[in-house]
Design a protein around this motif. Structure first.
Motif, PDB file in Angstrom:
ATOM      1  N   GLU A 274      -0.675  -8.918  -3.134  1.00  0.00           N
ATOM      2  CA  GLU A 274      -0.895 -10.301  -2.678  1.00  0.00           C
ATOM      3  C   GLU A 274      -1.259 -10.884  -1.346  1.00  0.00           C
ATOM      4  OE1 GLU A 274       2.602 -12.411  -4.494  1.00  0.00           O
ATOM      5  OE2 GLU A 274       2.140 -11.464  -6.481  1.00  0.00           O
ATOM      6  N   ALA A 275      -1.814 -10.149  -0.235  1.00  0.00           N
ATOM      7  CA  ALA A 275      -2.349 -10.551   0.550  1.00  0.00           C
ATOM      8  C   ALA A 275      -4.124 -10.981   0.771  1.00  0.00           C
ATOM      9  CB  ALA A 275      -2.120  -9.288   1.544  1.00  0.00           C
TER      10      ALA A 275
ATOM     11  N   SER B  24      -8.048   5.940  13.879  1.00  0.00           N
ATOM     12  CA  SER B  24      -8.479   6.333  12.792  1.00  0.00           C
ATOM     13  C   SER B  24     -10.591   5.854  13.110  1.00  0.00           C
ATOM     14  CB  SER B  24      -8.959   6.064  11.471  1.00  0.00           C
ATOM     15  OG  SER B  24     -10.249   6.460  11.066  1.00  0.00           O
ATOM     16  N   VAL B  25     -10.641   7.576  14.009  1.00  0.00           N
ATOM     17  CA  VAL B  25     -12.294   6.880  14.428  1.00  0.00           C
ATOM     18  C   VAL B  25     -13.239   7.277  13.342  1.00  0.00           C
ATOM     19  CG1 VAL B  25     -11.838   8.849  16.257  1.00  0.00           C
ATOM     20  CG2 VAL B  25     -12.498   9.581  14.094  1.00  0.00           C
ATOM     21  N   GLU B  26     -12.797   6.620  12.228  1.00  0.00           N
ATOM     22  CA  GLU B  26     -13.998   6.806  11.294  1.00  0.00           C
ATOM     23  C   GLU B  26     -13.747   5.137  10.603  1.00  0.00           C
ATOM     24  OE1 GLU B  26     -13.736   9.986   7.813  1.00  0.00           O
ATOM     25  OE2 GLU B  26     -11.942  11.065   9.358  1.00  0.00           O
ATOM     26  N   LYS B  27     -12.417   4.592  11.092  1.00  0.00           N
ATOM     27  CA  LYS B  27     -12.404   3.082  10.456  1.00  0.00           C
ATOM     28  C   LYS B  27     -12.430   2.993   8.836  1.00  0.00           C
ATOM     29  CE  LYS B  27     -14.192   2.062  14.671  1.00  0.00           C
ATOM     30  NZ  LYS B  27     -15.132   0.347  15.335  1.00  0.00           N
ATOM     31  N   LEU B  28     -11.575   4.238   8.649  1.00  0.00           N
ATOM     32  CA  LEU B  28     -11.284   3.927   6.905  1.00  0.00           C
ATOM     33  C   LEU B  28     -10.033   4.295   6.901  1.00  0.00           C
ATOM     34  CD1 LEU B  28     -14.781   6.264   6.440  1.00  0.00           C
ATOM     35  CD2 LEU B  28     -14.968   3.849   6.406  1.00  0.00           C
ATOM     36  N   VAL B  29      -9.730   4.161   5.375  1.00  0.00           N
ATOM     37  CA  VAL B  29      -8.088   4.273   4.898  1.00  0.00           C
ATOM     38  C   VAL B  29      -8.208   5.725   3.501  1.00  0.00           C
ATOM     39  CG1 VAL B  29      -7.209   2.111   5.677  1.00  0.00           C
ATOM     40  CG2 VAL B  29      -8.406   2.264   3.640  1.00  0.00           C
ATOM     41  N   PRO B  30      -7.682   5.955   2.966  1.00  0.00           N
ATOM     42  CA  PRO B  30      -6.111   5.977   4.160  1.00  0.00           C
ATOM     43  C   PRO B  30      -6.845   7.090   4.919  1.00  0.00           C
ATOM     44  CG  PRO B  30      -6.549   7.639   1.990  1.00  0.00           C
ATOM     45  CD  PRO B  30      -7.924   7.072   2.330  1.00  0.00           C
ATOM     46  N   VAL B  31      -5.533   6.947   6.001  1.00  0.00           N
ATOM     47  CA  VAL B  31      -5.210   7.699   7.079  1.00  0.00           C
ATOM     48  C   VAL B  31      -3.470   8.050   7.416  1.00  0.00           C
ATOM     49  CG1 VAL B  31      -4.770   8.024   9.607  1.00  0.00           C
ATOM     50  CG2 VAL B  31      -6.518   6.991   8.131  1.00  0.00           C
ATOM     51  N   LEU B  32      -3.073   9.698   6.901  1.00  0.00           N
ATOM     52  CA  LEU B  32      -1.345   9.633   6.307  1.00  0.00           C
ATOM     53  C   LEU B  32      -1.000  10.295   8.159  1.00  0.00           C
ATOM     54  CD1 LEU B  32       0.585  10.163   4.726  1.00  0.00           C
ATOM     55  CD2 LEU B  32       0.054  12.463   4.685  1.00  0.00           C
TER      56      LEU B  32
ATOM     57  N   VAL C 147       2.017   0.477   5.449  1.00  0.00           N
ATOM     58  CA  VAL C 147       1.418   0.188   6.193  1.00  0.00           C
ATOM     59  C   VAL C 147      -0.253   0.023   6.139  1.00  0.00           C
ATOM     60  CG1 VAL C 147       0.616  -0.041   8.753  1.00  0.00           C
ATOM     61  CG2 VAL C 147       1.801   1.845   8.199  1.00  0.00           C
ATOM     62  N   PRO C 148      -0.261  -2.305   5.598  1.00  0.00           N
ATOM     63  CA  PRO C 148      -1.215  -2.235   5.040  1.00  0.00           C
ATOM     64  C   PRO C 148      -2.340  -2.345   5.401  1.00  0.00           C
ATOM     65  CG  PRO C 148       0.360  -3.826   5.728  1.00  0.00           C
ATOM     66  CD  PRO C 148       0.811  -2.464   5.402  1.00  0.00           C
ATOM     67  N   VAL C 149      -3.748  -1.687   5.477  1.00  0.00           N
ATOM     68  CA  VAL C 149      -5.141  -2.661   6.140  1.00  0.00           C
ATOM     69  C   VAL C 149      -6.020  -2.816   5.753  1.00  0.00           C
ATOM     70  CG1 VAL C 149      -6.986  -1.374   8.129  1.00  0.00           C
ATOM     71  CG2 VAL C 149      -4.746  -0.277   7.674  1.00  0.00           C
ATOM     72  N   HIS C 150      -5.787  -4.204   5.714  1.00  0.00           N
ATOM     73  CA  HIS C 150      -7.076  -5.230   4.592  1.00  0.00           C
ATOM     74  C   HIS C 150      -8.195  -5.500   5.202  1.00  0.00           C
ATOM     75  CE1 HIS C 150      -7.734  -8.252   1.622  1.00  0.00           C
ATOM     76  NE2 HIS C 150      -6.426  -8.276   1.526  1.00  0.00           N
ATOM     77  N   LEU C 151      -8.838  -4.353   3.813  1.00  0.00           N
ATOM     78  CA  LEU C 151      -9.925  -4.573   3.940  1.00  0.00           C
ATOM     79  C   LEU C 151     -10.698  -5.263   3.587  1.00  0.00           C
ATOM     80  CD1 LEU C 151     -10.624  -0.908   2.621  1.00  0.00           C
ATOM     81  CD2 LEU C 151     -10.505  -1.162   4.974  1.00  0.00           C
ATOM     82  N   ALA C 152     -10.491  -5.871   3.200  1.00  0.00           N
ATOM     83  CA  ALA C 152     -11.764  -7.315   2.566  1.00  0.00           C
ATOM     84  C   ALA C 152     -11.571  -8.382   3.559  1.00  0.00           C
ATOM     85  CB  ALA C 152     -11.018  -7.884   1.228  1.00  0.00           C
ATOM     86  N   LYS C 153     -10.560  -8.476   4.769  1.00  0.00           N
ATOM     87  CA  LYS C 153     -10.452  -9.385   5.862  1.00  0.00           C
ATOM     88  C   LYS C 153     -11.104  -8.258   6.931  1.00  0.00           C
ATOM     89  CE  LYS C 153      -6.439 -12.165   4.109  1.00  0.00           C
ATOM     90  NZ  LYS C 153      -5.035 -12.166   4.663  1.00  0.00           N
TER      91      LYS C 153
ATOM     92  N   ASN D 127      -2.843   2.403   4.798  1.00  0.00           N
ATOM     93  CA  ASN D 127      -3.954   1.662   3.377  1.00  0.00           C
ATOM     94  C   ASN D 127      -4.285   0.740   2.901  1.00  0.00           C
ATOM     95  OD1 ASN D 127      -1.457   2.224   0.651  1.00  0.00           O
ATOM     96  ND2 ASN D 127      -0.597   2.091   2.717  1.00  0.00           N
ATOM     97  N   TYR D 128      -5.472   0.758   1.894  1.00  0.00           N
ATOM     98  CA  TYR D 128      -5.193  -1.193   1.463  1.00  0.00           C
ATOM     99  C   TYR D 128      -5.071  -0.909  -0.098  1.00  0.00           C
ATOM    100  CZ  TYR D 128      -8.310  -5.034  -0.339  1.00  0.00           C
ATOM    101  OH  TYR D 128      -8.689  -6.007  -0.440  1.00  0.00           O
TER     102      TYR D 128
END
Length: 213
Positions: free
Chosen positions: A212-213, A47-55, A29-35, A5-6
């Motif tokens: 803060e990332a 994720s085949v969708e390339k989106l968060v969240p994934v549980l 598990v962080p996934v930084h969308l802005a980056k 997630n982000y």
């Protein structure tokens, strides 16, 4: 369980709230969308969708789409319930959740805002006007639906539901974009009631390890 997630993702925030309300432990598990980390090959394997969240469950099964994930959690871990016991109550809660998840959020998520700016060359001021327009319109509808239903501390009754899991992240984002939140007494009362609970406080973006990332 692992939650990809982000911290600013409202869909991720919804699932974090549900996990906290259920008292379920998970690995963050962080996934930084802005980056753009969600577009990297490593995440495509998640994720085949390339989106968060994934549980990711203990057996490796991965769930996507926040509201479907929350309903799964509610079925597997029924206490405290996030959907009412009666069919009409469940329909109302799902309808409220879908005002946020289907009417407001899709028009204002990060990839849409980036498309407006980078591809359509919309100015930041115009982008923000777009955002505020659709948020305000959706929240006015949300307020009208609350006013038409039974009274309660939360969106439906006196305990948080799926609707509250969706509302709170949307209000956080609305505040971040300086949206007009006046004249929404039932909506904002439900938001305040939620934010008095530890589960909502612990799930908010500022409590995330990557905030803060």
């Amino acid at each position: 369980m692992k939650l990809y997630n982000y911290f600013r993702s409202s869909a991720s925030f919804r699932v974090r709230i549900a996990l906290k309300l259920k008292g379920l432990a998970y690995e963050y598990v962080p996934v930084h969308l802005a980056k753009g980390e969600h577009r990297q090959p490593a995440f495509a394997d998640v994720s085949v969708e390339k989106l968060v969240p994934v549980l990711e469950l203990d057996d490796g099964t991965r769930l996507t789409q926040s509201m479907a994930t929350i309903e799964f959690l509610d079925e597997q871990y029924p206490e405290p319930p996030l959907l009412p016991a009666d069919a009409l109550g469940r329909a109302r809660v799902r309808a409220l959740a879908q005002i946020v998840g289907c009417e407001i959020h899709p028009l204002n998520n990060l990839r849409v805002l980036k498309y407006l700016v980078h591809d359509l060359k919309v100015s930041d001021d115009a982008k923000n006007t777009w955002y505020r327009h659709w948020v305000r319109l959706g929240l006015e509808t949300f307020e009208a639906q609350l006013a038409a239903g039974p009274a309660g501390r939360f969106c439906h009754g006196d305990a948080p539901t799926l609707a509250d899991c969706c509302l709170v992240p949307q209000i956080f984002n609305a505040q971040r974009f300086d949206c007009d939140l006046g004249g929404l007494p039932r909506t904002m009362a439900a938001f305040e009631a939620c934010m008095a609970l530890p589960a909502f406080q612990q799930a908010q973006p500022s409590a995330c390890p990557d905030h803060e990332a």
